[in-house]
Design an enzyme around this catalytic site. Structure first.
Site, PDB file in Angstrom:
ATOM      1  N   GLU A 149      43.820  19.685  44.308  1.00  0.00           N
ATOM      2  CA  GLU A 149      42.977  20.787  44.774  1.00  0.00           C
ATOM      3  C   GLU A 149      41.546  20.274  44.888  1.00  0.00           C
ATOM      4  OE1 GLU A 149      43.403  24.114  42.151  1.00  0.00           O
ATOM      5  OE2 GLU A 149      45.518  24.368  42.587  1.00  0.00           O
TER       6      GLU A 149
ATOM      7  N   HIS B 204      43.641  28.845  45.044  1.00  0.00           N
ATOM      8  CA  HIS B 204      43.570  29.077  43.596  1.00  0.00           C
ATOM      9  C   HIS B 204      42.709  30.314  43.319  1.00  0.00           C
ATOM     10  CE1 HIS B 204      44.112  26.742  39.597  1.00  0.00           C
ATOM     11  NE2 HIS B 204      44.058  28.043  39.352  1.00  0.00           N
TER      12      HIS B 204
ATOM     13  N   ARG C 213      50.564  26.147  38.167  1.00  0.00           N
ATOM     14  CA  ARG C 213      49.814  24.931  38.466  1.00  0.00           C
ATOM     15  C   ARG C 213      50.585  24.144  39.519  1.00  0.00           C
ATOM     16  NH1 ARG C 213      46.170  27.133  36.450  1.00  0.00           N
ATOM     17  NH2 ARG C 213      44.733  26.414  34.820  1.00  0.00           N
TER      18      ARG C 213
END
Length: 323
Positions: free
Chosen positions: A265, A284, A236
């Site tokens: 993000e 991601h 993360r």
């Protein structure tokens, strides 16, 4: 429990689907189940309210309406958005994740980043665009290097196996002491992270975001890493102090970074990480694979059998730990 009506709501999206054949596998196990498969964005308040089991990634704000919910099976490995019990109408909910699904694709993504960095593939891509022939002599070999895996869960284990197979020394950080697998040369405990960082040519972050792990890669820790170190984060974005990372990359405290996760993000266009030549950024996306749906469904089917038999489910999330 097998003979009563159970409402199962499956929330699909662009990366997760359940087809009719797979739906039948569910009803073969829970014969009296009412199974609703619907895109996440089309789920109604009534569907959420009636569901005893939800399989997918519901909007956290909708869970207050899930008054009949007893078990939420996430399609993600990370559970950080779902660990606040105040989100739920039913505080005794069982929360499970899809740990075990993503180790293979993410490990392959990690090595795609490492080898691309070592062999200057980003630079060669730019040269190709310019139609310019220029040999870059500065390259790195992975063989004989030291890889530090921060977090030896499913993803960390898959990374460690591949690193060992490619000829690296593998050291790993784990929360609890346990038997050392044969593909790890040395195992360290959480409080020994600085020793792992000092030794590693490649540092791979695979941790979830919890109160204990956020900011674990601080400016101080970036300073103790090797100047030739390449940092890969597929956990993360919050694991790294991002401002300190920018400083480290600009000042060559470390050689480079491969980031599949960032904070926030999407990463804003004006973030300096976009402009740094020693950074690789993917969106991601490291866990994407066409094989994931089958792996996720297998976890759900196994857990559904356990649920109907009042047995402990696999991949239960500890709300206090966050994973």
């Amino acid at each position: 429990m097998k003979n009563r009506i159970i409402n199962i709501l499956i929330l699909t999206d662009s990366l997760f689907n359940v087809n009719d054949e797979q739906k039948k596998l569910i009803t073969d196990i829970a014969e009296n189940a009412v199974v609703t498969v619907v895109p996440n964005k089309s789920a109604t308040g009534e569907m959420i309210a009636e569901a005893e089991i939800i399989f997918g990634l519901p909007k956290p704000a909708d869970l207050k309406n899930a008054k009949n919910l007893r078990w939420l099976q996430l399609v993600s490995a990370g559970a950080d958005k779902y660990i606040d019990k105040n989100l739920y109408a039913n505080r005794d909910i069982i929360l499970t994740n899809s740990s075990g699904v993503y180790g293979i694709p993410i490990a392959e993504h990690v090595f795609a980043m490492i080898l691309a960095f070592n062999r200057n593939l980003q630079e060669y891509t730019l040269l190709k665009k310019e139609k310019r022939w220029h040999v870059i002599n500065e390259v790195r070999e992975f063989y004989g290097s030291t890889v530090g895996v921060i977090g030896l869960g499913d993803i960390g284990r898959e990374v460690a196996k591949r690193a060992k197979a490619l000829g690296a020394k593998v050291i790993a950080l784990k929360k609890n002491p346990s038997g050392k697998p044969d593909y790890v040369d040395q195992l360290y405990l959480t409080e020994e992270i600085d020793e792992v960082l000092k030794q590693s040519d490649y540092v791979i972050l695979t941790l979830p975001a919890t109160n204990k792990t956020r900011g674990i890669i601080s400016e101080e820790r970036l300073r103790i890493m090797k100047p030739n170190a390449f940092l890969v984060n597929i956990g993360r974005g919050e694991l790294i102090c991002q401002e300190a990372l920018v400083k480290a990359l600009k000042n060559n405290w470390i050689a480079g970074a491969g980031l599949d996760v960032t904070t926030p993000e999407p990463l804003p266009e004006d973030n300096p990480l976009w402009e740094l030549p020693n950074v690789m950024i993917t969106q991601h996306s490291s866990g994407i694979s066409k094989e994931n749906d089958a792996r996720r469904l297998n976890i759900f089917l196994d857990n559904l059998k356990r649920y109907l038999n009042n047995e402990k489910l696999k991949n239960e999330v500890d709300f206090s730990e966050g994973y």
